[in-house]
Design a protein around this motif. Structure first.
Motif, PDB file in Angstrom:
ATOM      1  N   VAL A  56       0.850  -1.196   0.000  1.00 48.20           N
ATOM      2  CA  VAL A  56       0.000   0.000   0.000  1.00 48.20           C
ATOM      3  C   VAL A  56       0.885   1.245   0.000  1.00 48.20           C
ATOM      4  N   LYS A  57       0.596   2.162  -0.908  1.00 47.85           N
ATOM      5  CA  LYS A  57       1.322   3.438  -0.960  1.00 47.85           C
ATOM      6  C   LYS A  57       0.322   4.549  -0.662  1.00 47.85           C
ATOM      7  N   TYR A  58       0.651   5.370   0.325  1.00 44.11           N
ATOM      8  CA  TYR A  58      -0.249   6.427   0.783  1.00 44.11           C
ATOM      9  C   TYR A  58       0.468   7.767   0.631  1.00 44.11           C
ATOM     10  N   TYR A  60       0.193  11.967   0.939  1.00 44.96           N
ATOM     11  CA  TYR A  60      -0.616  12.974   1.634  1.00 44.96           C
ATOM     12  C   TYR A  60       0.074  14.339   1.605  1.00 44.96           C
ATOM     13  N   ILE A 163      -3.134   7.774  10.738  1.00 42.66           N
ATOM     14  CA  ILE A 163      -3.649   6.871   9.689  1.00 42.66           C
ATOM     15  C   ILE A 163      -3.808   5.435  10.208  1.00 42.66           C
ATOM     16  N   PHE A 168      -5.295   2.046   8.514  1.00 43.78           N
ATOM     17  CA  PHE A 168      -4.253   1.814   7.507  1.00 43.78           C
ATOM     18  C   PHE A 168      -3.720   0.378   7.552  1.00 43.78           C
ATOM     19  N   GLU A 171      -5.998  -1.962   5.783  1.00 43.31           N
ATOM     20  CA  GLU A 171      -5.859  -1.771   4.327  1.00 43.31           C
ATOM     21  C   GLU A 171      -4.650  -2.570   3.814  1.00 43.31           C
TER      22      GLU A 171
END
Length: 197
Positions: A56-58, A60, A163, A168, A171
């Motif tokens: 997962v790449k988040y 922000y 997060i 997160f 996820e």
């Protein structure tokens, strides 16, 4: 006479054809029954090499207003007040490490994997998208670049906590399960069980 020769050729070729078909089925059955990935080391090696464990790449953006001054023993020193606004973009990669994966059962057709933990693997700030605005320095307390970086580091930790509270890690679990399942199906597993501690 011609008919007899044709019949003889058919009689000679028929056993050869039967032999080829039988060998084909035997080889196919052997391959299906003996999955080369029955060896746990090979499975783990393939997962590490093929699968991107950053699942997962988040990305922000954050804006932080900072106000501070110097103090000694919790007593503020006059004329050392300082304030500024930091705007920056961060990238958080979440996933698993190879050592987090444990194979509990592996028959070549069925595999059961336990993932020890999902985590934040790295968190960095895009230097090209880091801005400092509205800087107010005092004559005794000039703004230092290292202080800005130190402040950002503190806010990075706060953002990670935020997060994680928002789900997160869950996820990451969903994404990791999907990625692992797809990879294991592609290398021949029919039944795949993935659990998380």
């Amino acid at each position: 006479m011609i008919k007899r020769k044709k019949i003889n050729k058919v009689l000679v070729l028929l056993p050869i054809l039967i032999l080829i078909i039988t060998l084909g089925f035997t080889i196919k059955t052997f391959i299906n029954e003996n999955n080369e990935y029955e060896d746990n080391t090979k499975v783990l090696s393939t997962i590490s090499q093929v699968l991107d464990l950053n699942t997962v790449k988040y990305t922000y953006s954050n804006i932080v207003a900072v106000k501070k001054d110097k103090s000694i023993n919790d007593i503020k020193i006059p004329f050392t007040e300082q304030s500024f606004i930091i705007k920056y973009e961060g990238i958080i990669n979440g996933g698993i490490k190879p050592e987090d994966i444990h194979i509990v059962e592996n028959t070549g057709k069925k595999i059961k994997i336990e993932v020890e933990q999902c985590r934040i693997l790295d968190h960095y700030i895009d230097d090209e998208k880091l801005y400092v605005y509205d800087v107010k320095n005092s004559i005794f307390n000039k703004l230092d670049t290292n202080e800005i970086l130190s402040d950002i580091s503190k806010y990075k930790d706060e953002y990670e906590e935020k997060i994680i509270e928002e789900g997160f890690i869950n996820e990451i679990k969903v994404s990791t399960k999907t990625s692992l399942s797809n990879l294991l199906k592609n290398i021949g597993y029919e039944e795949i069980i993935i659990t998380f501690k």
